[in-house]
Design a protein around this motif. Structure first.
Motif, short mmCIF file in Angstrom:
data_model
loop_
_atom_site.label_atom_id
_atom_site.label_comp_id
_atom_site.label_asym_id
_atom_site.label_seq_id
_atom_site.Cartn_x
_atom_site.Cartn_y
_atom_site.Cartn_z
N THR A 333 0.80 -1.22 0.00
CA THR A 333 0.00 0.00 0.00
C THR A 333 0.83 1.27 0.00
O THR A 333 0.48 2.25 -0.67
CB THR A 333 -0.93 0.00 1.23
N GLU A 336 2.07 2.70 -3.28
CA GLU A 336 0.96 3.21 -4.07
C GLU A 336 0.47 4.57 -3.57
O GLU A 336 -0.38 5.20 -4.19
CB GLU A 336 -0.21 2.21 -4.03
N ASN A 338 -1.18 5.08 -0.72
CA ASN A 338 -2.53 4.94 -0.18
C ASN A 338 -2.57 4.66 1.32
O ASN A 338 -3.59 4.18 1.83
CB ASN A 338 -3.27 3.82 -0.92
#
Length: 619
Positions: A333, A336, A338
């Motif tokens: 994550t 990315e 995020n």
């Protein structure tokens, strides 16, 4: 200056912490995060709390009662570490939400004392009404009061909120044992005491919770409740025998204690560290009082029996899988873009709920970059930062399982760490390993482990400002005791080892593992002990500088990874978690070991000499 006991005074401020206003839209924009009171007008970050109204109202009360200074601690009447919101007097008055600190308010000044874990946090949360004092000793507070309060003036404090040691009084789960068995065991200790106490006063919440195998959720992180309607039956409250618990009103403790000590031939045993001054002072005359630093309940619950040890180990195997899944999620994550500190904290808590955790054992510390330099930082909407591959990330989390309480810290980096970051991390790891693998005689004092945890950092002029460990319970409080305060390390004691390093406004490192004190066979001597690490999550390989580790440290690390592969691997197979097992195997690959050295360096000899001196109280 004279001290006044103001029982009713603190009720005026029996209030919850004000909510901090500010940016609530995800990760915060960059700003100067600490106050600057030297500017005109002073600069305050959005996280600072305006305390002018609280101070004005407090000083009105002080003037009405002819009080020149008032002392505000961070605890409650049970001297707890974790307190209910209604008891958060320190946070309400100062804006500072750290778990350790003392505030003093005079008619024209206000000051906060807290330790180095919280200095940056205090500068972020307090407005310029407050001075920050960095010497946390009781003598520092006393010296400040002497300098600020005219001779003969009154100093107020709530005696329910101070232990005897703080007041400087110079006078003398799932447990497999039933509460009746525990009570009889404590009574045996009372009978064996040469001073023959007739009563034992328990004030700390965890003393009563442990003794009667009860838990409650009205205080954060103290697990699930026992329903009140079952208490009378569970505690045999309707009878009058030796194993019948009489339930009395919370506010009647002083009256009952006063009545008890009027009886002839009674003697009340108290632990001074967790008995507040208000209860202490009604036990008169002095020949009716027996004191020790800790009650026999606290010292007994710190040592786990074989069954308690095993179920705690089982809990840590399952918790290791939670942390592995969390670290895998972060690896996917974060690149990315995020993940934030808050979403990470929420995710690891959610993972534990999936594994039947009854809740977190404390508020998760999820900290990246400069926020990780605050040892006990917890993210808020105002301070939340996005996690990136360019910064270090520290996560300190734990769960309350029916068979054990967990607490583990790992520090990771998803990109390319600097050489200084690698060296600092490796030296923190070396401290963790040195404590974990040391062999010591039974009866060694806990404070003697401090030097082992810090030596590798000291060699390059680094250090950390918190203790190196604390005790942990079974489905219980995560801070059972401080290792520094343990007079004797003994078999079956369970504690945490947690060295660290924090570079202000840059990064923070901590490695924290639960370990059990266990017997060890030595070539010649008997009655020697060592530590057996219970936490089972590998360390971030890219942060380890192998050239700094000794052959003994490498050997310990490889043996630890073998244990992870064996215990966690079996459970991963049992749960059919193949991806998690592949991740675990990659991250526990053995390190190449160098040949062990037959020589001992002069620095090692110096360390040994110092350790021996400390053991014999020479230093």
């Amino acid at each position: 200056a004279q001290f006044s006991h103001l029982y009713h005074f603190s009720k005026v401020f029996y209030l919850c912490v004000h909510a901090i206003s500010g940016n609530t839209d995800g990760a915060v924009a960059r700003e100067s995060t600490e106050r600057n009171c030297s500017l005109t007008p002073p600069y305050l970050p959005s996280t600072a709390v305006n305390t002018s109204l609280q101070l004005e109202e407090l000083r009105v009360q002080m003037r009405a009662m002819n009080i020149s200074a008032y002392i505000i601690p961070a605890t409650d009447a049970h001297l707890s570490e974790y307190i209910a919101p209604r008891d958060a007097r320190l946070a309400f008055m100062t804006g500072f939400t750290g778990s350790a600190g003392t505030a003093v308010v005079t008619l024209n000044k206000a000051a906060l004392w807290t330790d180095s874990r919280y200095w940056v946090q205090a500068e972020r949360q307090m407005d310029c009404n407050w001075e920050l004092e960095k010497d946390v000793s009781i003598s520092s507070v006393a010296e400040w009061l002497i300098s600020e309060v005219p001779k003969g003036d009154e100093i107020g404090f709530d005696p329910f909120l101070f232990s005897l040691s703080e007041s400087h009084v110079s006078s003398p789960p799932v447990s497999l044992r039933t509460w009746q068995e525990k009570v009889e065991h404590i009574r045996t200790q009372m009978g064996d005491n040469p001073y023959k106490p007739t009563g034992l006063l328990l004030s700390a919440l965890d003393e009563t919770a442990w003794l009667f195998n009860m838990r409650g959720n009205d205080i954060p992180h103290y697990t699930s409740p026992n329903k009140n309607r079952f208490l009378k039956v569970y505690l045999n409250a309707s009878c009058e025998g030796a194993l019948c618990v009489q339930l009395k009103g919370y506010d009647t403790i002083l009256d009952h204690l006063k009545n008890y000590v009027t009886r002839p031939g009674v003697k009340v045993w108290i632990g001074t560290e967790y008995t507040n001054y208000a209860l202490y002072e009604v036990i008169t005359p002095q020949d009716k009082l027996l004191t020790s630093s800790y009650s026999p309940v606290l010292t007994t619950k710190a040592v786990k029996d074989e069954t308690e040890q095993q179920i705690l180990r089982d809990a840590h195997v399952r918790d290791a899988i939670v942390v592995i899944q969390f670290l895998m999620w972060l690896e996917k994550t974060v690149p990315e873009g995020n993940a934030t500190e808050l979403t990470a904290a929420e995710y690891v808590d959610k993972c534990r709920r999936w594994k039947d955790s009854r809740g977190p054992s404390f508020a998760t510390i999820s900290a990246s970059g400069p926020n990780a330099a605050l040892a006990h930082y917890s993210p808020t909407k105002e301070t939340n930062r996005r996690l990136t591959v360019d910064e270090m990330y520290l996560v300190d989390s734990g769960g309350q399982y029916l068979d054990g309480t967990t607490d583990i810290t790992r520090t990771v980096h998803w990109g390319k760490p600097t050489e200084m970051q690698k060296e600092a991390f490796t030296r923190v790891l070396m401290g963790n390993i040195e404590i974990s693998r040391t062999i010591f005689p039974s009866g060694t004092r806990g404070v003697n482990m401090e030097m082992l945890g810090r030596r590798a950092l000291w060699e390059v002029g680094l250090n950390y400002g918190h203790g190196t460990g604390h005790g942990v319970g079974n489905y219980f409080g995560v801070h059972d005791f401080s290792v520094q305060n343990v007079k004797i390390l003994k078999n079956r004691l369970i504690l945490l080892i947690e060295p660290g390093y924090y570079k202000e406004n840059d990064f923070g490192i901590r490695i924290e593992d639960v370990a059990v004190v266990v017997p060890v066979q030595t070539k010649y001597g008997n009655n020697y002990l060592t530590f057996d690490t219970v936490s089972l999550v590998p360390y971030d390989r890219k942060l380890i500088d192998m050239s700094l580790l000794s052959s003994e440290q490498l050997h310990w690390l490889n043996k630890y990874y073998e244990t992870i592969r064996s215990l966690v691997g079996a459970e991963l197979d049992n749960q059919g978690l193949h991806e998690e097992k592949d991740w675990m195997l990659r991250n526990t690959e053995p390190f190449a070991e160098i040949g062990s050295s037959a020589s001992v360096s002069s620095s090692s000899l110096t360390l040994i000499a110092l350790a021996v001196a400390m053991l014999h109280n020479i230093v």
